[in-house]
Design an enzyme around this catalytic site. Structure first.
Site, PDB file in Angstrom:
ATOM      1  N   LYS A 175      22.293  31.973   7.122  1.00  0.00           N
ATOM      2  CA  LYS A 175      21.157  32.683   6.536  1.00  0.00           C
ATOM      3  C   LYS A 175      20.204  33.136   7.641  1.00  0.00           C
ATOM      4  CE  LYS A 175      22.573  31.142   2.230  1.00  0.00           C
ATOM      5  NZ  LYS A 175      22.863  30.042   1.365  1.00  0.00           N
ATOM      6  N   HIS A 191      18.163  27.619   3.054  1.00  0.00           N
ATOM      7  CA  HIS A 191      17.182  28.716   3.100  1.00  0.00           C
ATOM      8  C   HIS A 191      15.911  28.317   3.843  1.00  0.00           C
ATOM      9  CE1 HIS A 191      19.277  31.541   0.468  1.00  0.00           C
ATOM     10  NE2 HIS A 191      19.678  30.472  -0.204  1.00  0.00           N
ATOM     11  N   SER A 200      17.519  28.298  -3.998  1.00  0.00           N
ATOM     12  CA  SER A 200      18.051  29.608  -3.616  1.00  0.00           C
ATOM     13  C   SER A 200      17.799  30.699  -4.644  1.00  0.00           C
ATOM     14  CB  SER A 200      19.539  29.490  -3.310  1.00  0.00           C
ATOM     15  OG  SER A 200      20.215  28.850  -4.366  1.00  0.00           O
TER      16      SER A 200
END
Ligand SMILES: *Cc1c(COP(=O)(O)O)cnc(C)c1O
Length: 393
Positions: free
Chosen positions: A241, A210, A182
């Site tokens: 996300k 992610h 991240s």
């Protein structure tokens, strides 16, 4: 407040401020998107994890509104008591089908998923091998589990194998890694990790926070990118996300999911997520499936920015994804870079220790599918101008 408490908080905070590490929240107004209003000023947003521009997609809001009409707002109880509503079940079926897994389970957040999954599977008699740069929620989950933990050098398979070889007998062994890291935007070598796991008899758990919607031909994540979906025992990811929503999932075998329903304390002892949130997440996954052009656009933008930053001479580490670090070093310098950019209407957060290791303070910018060519060009122009002033390039 007692005098002791007051002195304690004041002293701790002034220490943080002196080290350039004090954190404060920005005030946003209005919607999340490529442009946002911060402290009353409109700026270009290069901080968000909303990679596909779904957070404000009207279809997510409509799905949520419909669920509110049908099921109300709060779930009213934990899933195991009387909070397991149609929207939760539909979302879990959708995630399992999308990921090609037997089954899936939804958690309220990614943080809660990791602090629930890890201690339910691993305990005192087990050992976990963990990448040094794994997300804080994985680190906390390992601590809660009380398993022995060995942290291997970031993405370094020699370091991992060394530890696998030298560790004594344990009841169970596990390897846990972020898929996309991240703060660095680089990726875990999952092909090599699953090979080592097989050789040394380890369970593998990945955190696709992610990677969902971003990595892999159809956006299923890094396991798809490496073609190792069936070799990973525990696939966790978030809906907060690229899915533009909120919450997290774990997917895997029927056995794993039934086990978590019985054992994961952060699933058992908490109220089910609002059904509207589950409905919005389901819609987001449908969009990820049906609109690959969003992912294509994201990668076009990503490649453009990567290329230009390298040409200018910035240190972007090993980033291979829309998360792009720009190494600065000192926390104060990173904060100054970020402040100067904000004055020019560009929002990029400075990331400082302890979120990243000492001496690696940085800007962390994220590119999204929503950014226009003009957005990217003004980003690059300001980065180059201010980067030169600060002697970074
Ligand atoms: C963001 C993130 C989480 C936490 O997810 P939330 O849903 O925001 O709680 C967990 N793991 C990784 C790798 C993340 O980047």
């Amino acid at each position: 407040m007692s005098q002791t408490a007051k002195t304690f908080f004041d002293e701790e905070l002034s220490d943080l401020a002196q080290d350039g590490l004090k954190r404060e929240m920005r005030r946003l107004s209005g919607r999340q998107g490529r442009e946002i209003v911060v402290d009353g000023r409109k700026v270009l947003n290069f901080c968000s994890n909303d990679y596909l521009g779904l957070a404000c997609d009207a279809r997510l809001g409509q799905a949520a509104a419909e669920a509110i009409r049908n099921e109300g707002f709060g779930a009213g109880a934990s899933r195991l008591v009387c909070g397991n509503m149609s929207s939760h079940q539909a979302l879990e079926a959708k995630i399992a089908a999308f990921k090609g897994a037997e089954s899936s389970l939804v958690f309220s957040t990614g943080y809660m998923a990791n602090v629930g999954i890890i201690p339910s599977i691993f305990g005192r008699e087990d050992i976990i091998f963990s990448d040094r740069l794994n997300h804080a929620s994985i680190i906390d989950g390992i601590q809660l589990s009380q398993a022995k933990c060995r942290r291997y050098r970031h993405r370094d398979m020699e370091s991992l194998e060394e530890m696998l070889k030298s560790s004594g007998p344990f009841r169970k062994r596990g390897i846990i890694t972020d898929s996309v890291f991240s703060m660095d935007g680089d990726i875990a070598p999952l092909d090599k990790i699953v090979a080592l796991a097989e050789q040394y008899d380890c369970l593998v758990m990945i955190d696709e926070a992610h990677a969902l919607g971003v990595m892999g031909e159809s956006g299923k994540g890094l396991a798809e990118y490496f073609g190792v979906e069936t070799e990973i025992d525990i696939q966790m990811g978030t809906l907060s996300k690229a899915a533009g929503s909120f919450g997290a999932y774990c997917c895997g075998s029927n056995g794993l999911i039934a086990f978590l329903v019985n054992k994961a304390r952060s699933f058992i002892y908490t109220t089910g997520m609002p059904p509207s949130v589950a409905a919005a997440s389901l819609k987001a996954i449908e969009i990820i499936e049906k609109e690959p052009e969003r992912r294509n656009r994201l990668w076009q933008n990503t490649r453009y920015v990567h290329h230009a930053l390298k040409q200018s001479g910035f240190d972007t580490r090993e980033s291979q994804t829309p998360i792009i670090p720009i190494l600065v070093g000192e926390p104060d310098a990173a904060a100054a870079f970020s402040r100067n950019l904000l004055n020019q209407g560009i929002l990029i957060a400075a990331i400082r220790p302890p979120t990243v290791p000492p001496n690696t303070a940085r800007l962390r910018l994220t590119v999204t599918a929503a950014h226009t060519q003009a957005d990217l060009d003004s980003l690059l122009e300001q980065l180059q101008r201010i980067g030169k002033q600060l002697c970074l390039i």
